[in-house]
Design a protein around this motif. Structure first.
Motif, PDB file in Angstrom:
ATOM      1  N   GLY A  98      -4.232   5.421  -8.622  1.00 62.57           N
ATOM      2  CA  GLY A  98      -3.038   5.545  -7.788  1.00 62.57           C
ATOM      3  C   GLY A  98      -3.364   5.997  -6.366  1.00 62.57           C
ATOM      4  O   GLY A  98      -2.502   5.955  -5.503  1.00 62.57           O
ATOM      5  N   VAL A 157      -6.857  -3.278  -6.599  1.00 59.75           N
ATOM      6  CA  VAL A 157      -7.140  -2.849  -7.972  1.00 59.75           C
ATOM      7  C   VAL A 157      -6.718  -3.934  -8.961  1.00 59.75           C
ATOM      8  O   VAL A 157      -5.627  -4.477  -8.856  1.00 59.75           O
ATOM      9  CB  VAL A 157      -6.384  -1.542  -8.302  1.00 59.75           C
ATOM     10  CG1 VAL A 157      -6.598  -1.141  -9.745  1.00 59.75           C
ATOM     11  CG2 VAL A 157      -6.827  -0.421  -7.359  1.00 59.75           C
ATOM     12  N   ASP A 202       2.947   4.291 -10.544  1.00 59.50           N
ATOM     13  CA  ASP A 202       1.811   4.088 -11.439  1.00 59.50           C
ATOM     14  C   ASP A 202       1.326   2.633 -11.385  1.00 59.50           C
ATOM     15  O   ASP A 202       2.098   1.722 -11.686  1.00 59.50           O
ATOM     16  CB  ASP A 202       2.269   4.427 -12.862  1.00 59.50           C
ATOM     17  CG  ASP A 202       1.119   4.489 -13.850  1.00 59.50           C
ATOM     18  OD1 ASP A 202       0.031   3.962 -13.545  1.00 59.50           O
ATOM     19  OD2 ASP A 202       1.328   5.062 -14.926  1.00 59.50           O
ATOM     20  N   PRO A 203       0.055   2.419 -11.016  1.00 61.31           N
ATOM     21  CA  PRO A 203      -0.462   1.042 -10.914  1.00 61.31           C
ATOM     22  C   PRO A 203      -0.272   0.258 -12.219  1.00 61.31           C
ATOM     23  O   PRO A 203      -0.153  -0.960 -12.197  1.00 61.31           O
ATOM     24  CB  PRO A 203      -1.960   1.236 -10.644  1.00 61.31           C
ATOM     25  CG  PRO A 203      -2.121   2.627 -10.150  1.00 61.31           C
ATOM     26  CD  PRO A 203      -0.973   3.424 -10.700  1.00 61.31           C
ATOM     27  N   GLN A 204      -0.244   0.972 -13.326  1.00 59.89           N
ATOM     28  CA  GLN A 204      -0.060   0.334 -14.625  1.00 59.89           C
ATOM     29  C   GLN A 204       1.244  -0.452 -14.714  1.00 59.89           C
ATOM     30  O   GLN A 204       1.340  -1.410 -15.470  1.00 59.89           O
ATOM     31  CB  GLN A 204      -0.057   1.447 -15.681  1.00 59.89           C
ATOM     32  CG  GLN A 204      -0.605   1.070 -17.006  1.00 59.89           C
ATOM     33  CD  GLN A 204      -0.556   2.241 -18.000  1.00 59.89           C
ATOM     34  OE1 GLN A 204      -0.839   2.051 -19.163  1.00 59.89           O
ATOM     35  NE2 GLN A 204      -0.208   3.449 -17.575  1.00 59.89           N
ATOM     36  N   VAL A 237       2.844  -1.981 -12.187  1.00 61.55           N
ATOM     37  CA  VAL A 237       3.037  -2.914 -11.066  1.00 61.55           C
ATOM     38  C   VAL A 237       2.233  -4.193 -11.288  1.00 61.55           C
ATOM     39  O   VAL A 237       1.062  -4.145 -11.648  1.00 61.55           O
ATOM     40  CB  VAL A 237       2.599  -2.265  -9.731  1.00 61.55           C
ATOM     41  CG1 VAL A 237       2.739  -3.246  -8.573  1.00 61.55           C
ATOM     42  CG2 VAL A 237       3.427  -1.011  -9.457  1.00 61.55           C
ATOM     43  N   ASP A 282      -5.167   1.479  -2.524  1.00 63.87           N
ATOM     44  CA  ASP A 282      -4.243   0.371  -2.315  1.00 63.87           C
ATOM     45  C   ASP A 282      -4.133  -0.497  -3.573  1.00 63.87           C
ATOM     46  O   ASP A 282      -5.139  -1.041  -4.037  1.00 63.87           O
ATOM     47  CB  ASP A 282      -4.790  -0.474  -1.155  1.00 63.87           C
ATOM     48  CG  ASP A 282      -3.795  -1.507  -0.674  1.00 63.87           C
ATOM     49  OD1 ASP A 282      -2.861  -1.841  -1.418  1.00 63.87           O
ATOM     50  OD2 ASP A 282      -3.971  -1.991   0.457  1.00 63.87           O
ATOM     51  N   PRO A 283      -2.920  -0.643  -4.121  1.00 62.09           N
ATOM     52  CA  PRO A 283      -2.756  -1.438  -5.345  1.00 62.09           C
ATOM     53  C   PRO A 283      -3.314  -2.857  -5.190  1.00 62.09           C
ATOM     54  O   PRO A 283      -3.737  -3.467  -6.174  1.00 62.09           O
ATOM     55  CB  PRO A 283      -1.239  -1.491  -5.550  1.00 62.09           C
ATOM     56  CG  PRO A 283      -0.673  -0.380  -4.735  1.00 62.09           C
ATOM     57  CD  PRO A 283      -1.643  -0.104  -3.625  1.00 62.09           C
ATOM     58  N   GLN A 284      -3.304  -3.346  -3.961  1.00 61.65           N
ATOM     59  CA  GLN A 284      -3.809  -4.682  -3.680  1.00 61.65           C
ATOM     60  C   GLN A 284      -5.274  -4.859  -4.090  1.00 61.65           C
ATOM     61  O   GLN A 284      -5.700  -5.965  -4.408  1.00 61.65           O
ATOM     62  CB  GLN A 284      -3.688  -4.916  -2.168  1.00 61.65           C
ATOM     63  CG  GLN A 284      -3.464  -6.315  -1.772  1.00 61.65           C
ATOM     64  CD  GLN A 284      -3.322  -6.475  -0.248  1.00 61.65           C
ATOM     65  OE1 GLN A 284      -3.227  -7.577   0.211  1.00 61.65           O
ATOM     66  NE2 GLN A 284      -3.311  -5.417   0.522  1.00 61.65           N
ATOM     67  N   ARG A 327       0.818  -1.215   0.000  1.00 60.33           N
ATOM     68  CA  ARG A 327       0.000   0.000   0.000  1.00 60.33           C
ATOM     69  C   ARG A 327       0.853   1.267   0.000  1.00 60.33           C
ATOM     70  O   ARG A 327       0.611   2.184  -0.769  1.00 60.33           O
ATOM     71  CB  ARG A 327      -0.888  -0.025   1.251  1.00 60.33           C
ATOM     72  CG  ARG A 327      -1.810   1.150   1.357  1.00 60.33           C
ATOM     73  CD  ARG A 327      -2.842   0.929   2.458  1.00 60.33           C
ATOM     74  NE  ARG A 327      -3.972   1.806   2.277  1.00 60.33           N
ATOM     75  CZ  ARG A 327      -5.215   1.503   2.624  1.00 60.33           C
ATOM     76  NH1 ARG A 327      -5.484   0.333   3.130  1.00 60.33           N
ATOM     77  NH2 ARG A 327      -6.186   2.363   2.429  1.00 60.33           N
ATOM     78  N   ARG A 344      -3.134   6.345 -13.417  1.00 62.52           N
ATOM     79  CA  ARG A 344      -2.051   6.813 -12.560  1.00 62.52           C
ATOM     80  C   ARG A 344      -2.548   7.716 -11.432  1.00 62.52           C
ATOM     81  O   ARG A 344      -2.177   7.535 -10.270  1.00 62.52           O
ATOM     82  CB  ARG A 344      -1.042   7.574 -13.425  1.00 62.52           C
ATOM     83  CG  ARG A 344       0.151   8.074 -12.680  1.00 62.52           C
ATOM     84  CD  ARG A 344       1.214   8.589 -13.640  1.00 62.52           C
ATOM     85  NE  ARG A 344       2.495   8.655 -12.979  1.00 62.52           N
ATOM     86  CZ  ARG A 344       3.662   8.491 -13.578  1.00 62.52           C
ATOM     87  NH1 ARG A 344       3.709   8.211 -14.858  1.00 62.52           N
ATOM     88  NH2 ARG A 344       4.791   8.581 -12.911  1.00 62.52           N
ATOM     89  N   GLY A 371       2.245   1.832  -3.697  1.00 60.42           N
ATOM     90  CA  GLY A 371       1.241   2.861  -3.946  1.00 60.42           C
ATOM     91  C   GLY A 371       1.851   4.163  -4.451  1.00 60.42           C
ATOM     92  O   GLY A 371       1.135   5.046  -4.894  1.00 60.42           O
TER      93      GLY A 371
END
Lengths: 284, 284
Positions: free
Chosen positions: B90, B97, A93-95, A97, B93-95, A86, B86, A90
């Motif tokens: 962004g 998404v 960029d989520p793209q 990861v 939490d990436p978890q 997180r 982004r 976090g």
């Protein structure tokens, strides 16, 4: 200006021969002498750099590049793996990861080689892959609970080293992080999960059963650190009783891995002048 | 205190019968009268709420809940889909998404029903799924370029509506966002990609070929908005010439979707007192 490390975590936390888990101070903050408040600023600043490097790595991946980064997170329950995802991942960029959590293997996964599901989850070029638990479970929970006999798990250390060499050779930088929480701190964190209704969902009665085997887990972790901290894929032992320190340190290690790759913007694979002329020639 | 919307985007941007793409002002900021600086603060504040709701949704998903959210992003090249990922996703939490980009179908994907790859990418319970392009490409790029005859793509609008009904019935809230960039703004953004070496990687000569078909794409987008903005899965037409506005609006729409679900912390599925006693009884 964010404050600096006195010793980089890549140095201070690297697991070398002779590392002794039992004597490690897990409330310490090796290499960082400025406390928590300054740590937040440092992490935010590192996050900006991380984001920039990550975008260049991603651009490379889109343009035929083969490099990637793999962050392996291991730790006992409550060690803070989720918080790292997180608060550190976090920042980018989520793209870019690719996150994968490894739980108890499914029936299908159990029928295949234990590294198979790992291979399938390796990061694509240009990406930062994150393993929340990993193939190391196959010499941790599996060893502690004797899910397979010793003659099966024993050769896995060498096998894992060879596997990781292969992954590194294919262009992936591996950063292995052992989040080390003390047995007392774990008790406090589990108690919090039992006291706060917004934490119930994180609690599983099995966590207490596993906790009862703490000495066996310590032994299993020590063996992992002794036998799989290689030059090509070293372990970093991150004291995690202070969550803020663990996040700061992992952010820094990740930044270092990206900077080591030093990805550049890929050159144009088209004729810039010709494409500009084509664009300008369009009536709208 | 962050400033407020005069009209919520769920109202101001919702595509209803009679929506006319050709006459839409794509530099407008419907419902927001406070400019860019205030928008950044509003988005940051919405992001905090979004993060809280997302964690509860995730907790639900871990505890047997079936609800999820699907954000569908459609738009011409340079419309800002990546920036939404982004800057809006962004914030959480990436978890929680699950991001999926849909490019040109692979050979395997072409051999199966066009909705098959979509079904396989639907968000797991507790997650926010994001489609960067989607099944709508099968009535956009496919229609414009006549990749299949009219009698094949024509029935797809109804088929998509039925498919989305099914997805909604299974517990997923669908938020469909059309990021609408003007033809002039697109030219400026493509030119930037040709002028800046750090943007080359985003440019593809094919973008200019597609741009030449702008009027056909407008027609195809109009048909999508006319025929697939349903009560169960409405479209939101987001003016995107101002990137900051588009991000602000999508952040708000997403926050609204999560708040509509209003996920609660799941109750303990174990005996809290008994588990606390077990923990306290451990010697370390």
């Amino acid at each position: 200006m964010a404050k600096s490390w006195s010793t980089e975590p890549s140095e201070a936390l690297r697991v070398r021969a002779g590392f002794d888990l039992a004597s490690a101070d897990l409330a310490a903050t090796p290499g960082w002498e400025h406390g928590e408040k300054s740590a937040e600023k440092r992490l935010a600043a590192d996050g900006v750099h991380l984001g920039e490097e990550q975008e260049r790595l991603f651009a490379q991946g889109r343009s035929g590049g083969t490099r990637s980064v793999l962050l392996v997170l291991q730790g006992m329950d409550t060690a803070g793996k989720g918080g790292i995802v997180r608060h550190v991942l976090g920042l980018v960029d989520p793209q870019g990861v690719q996150l994968r959590s490894f739980g108890v293997p499914t029936e299908k996964e159990r029928a295949q080689h234990y590294l198979q599901r790992i291979r399938e989850a390796l990061p694509a070029p240009g990406h930062i892959g994150v393993f929340d638990r990993s193939h190391y479970e196959d010499v941790l929970v599996v060893r502690v609970n004797q899910l397979v006999p010793r003659e099966v798990w024993e050769p896995r250390y060498d096998e894992i080293n060879a596997f990781e060499q292969e992954v590194v050779d294919s262009g992936t930088v591996i950063v292995k992080v052992a989040l080390l929480v003390s047995v007392a701190e774990q008790k406090a964190r589990l108690r919090e999960r039992l006291e706060r209704p917004d934490k119930y969902w994180k609690f599983n009665p099995g966590d207490i059963d596993e906790r009862a085997k703490w000495p066996l887990y310590q032994e299993a972790y020590q063996a992992v650190l002794d036998r799989t901290s290689t030059d090509h894929a070293p372990w970093y032992a991150v004291p995690a009783d202070n969550k803020w320190y663990a996040r700061l340190a992992v952010g820094r290690l990740l930044r270092g891995a990206l900077e080591g790759l030093d990805p550049e913007w890929p050159p144009a694979d088209f004729d810039v002048a010709a494409e500009t002329a084509r664009l300008d020639a369009q009536p709208f």
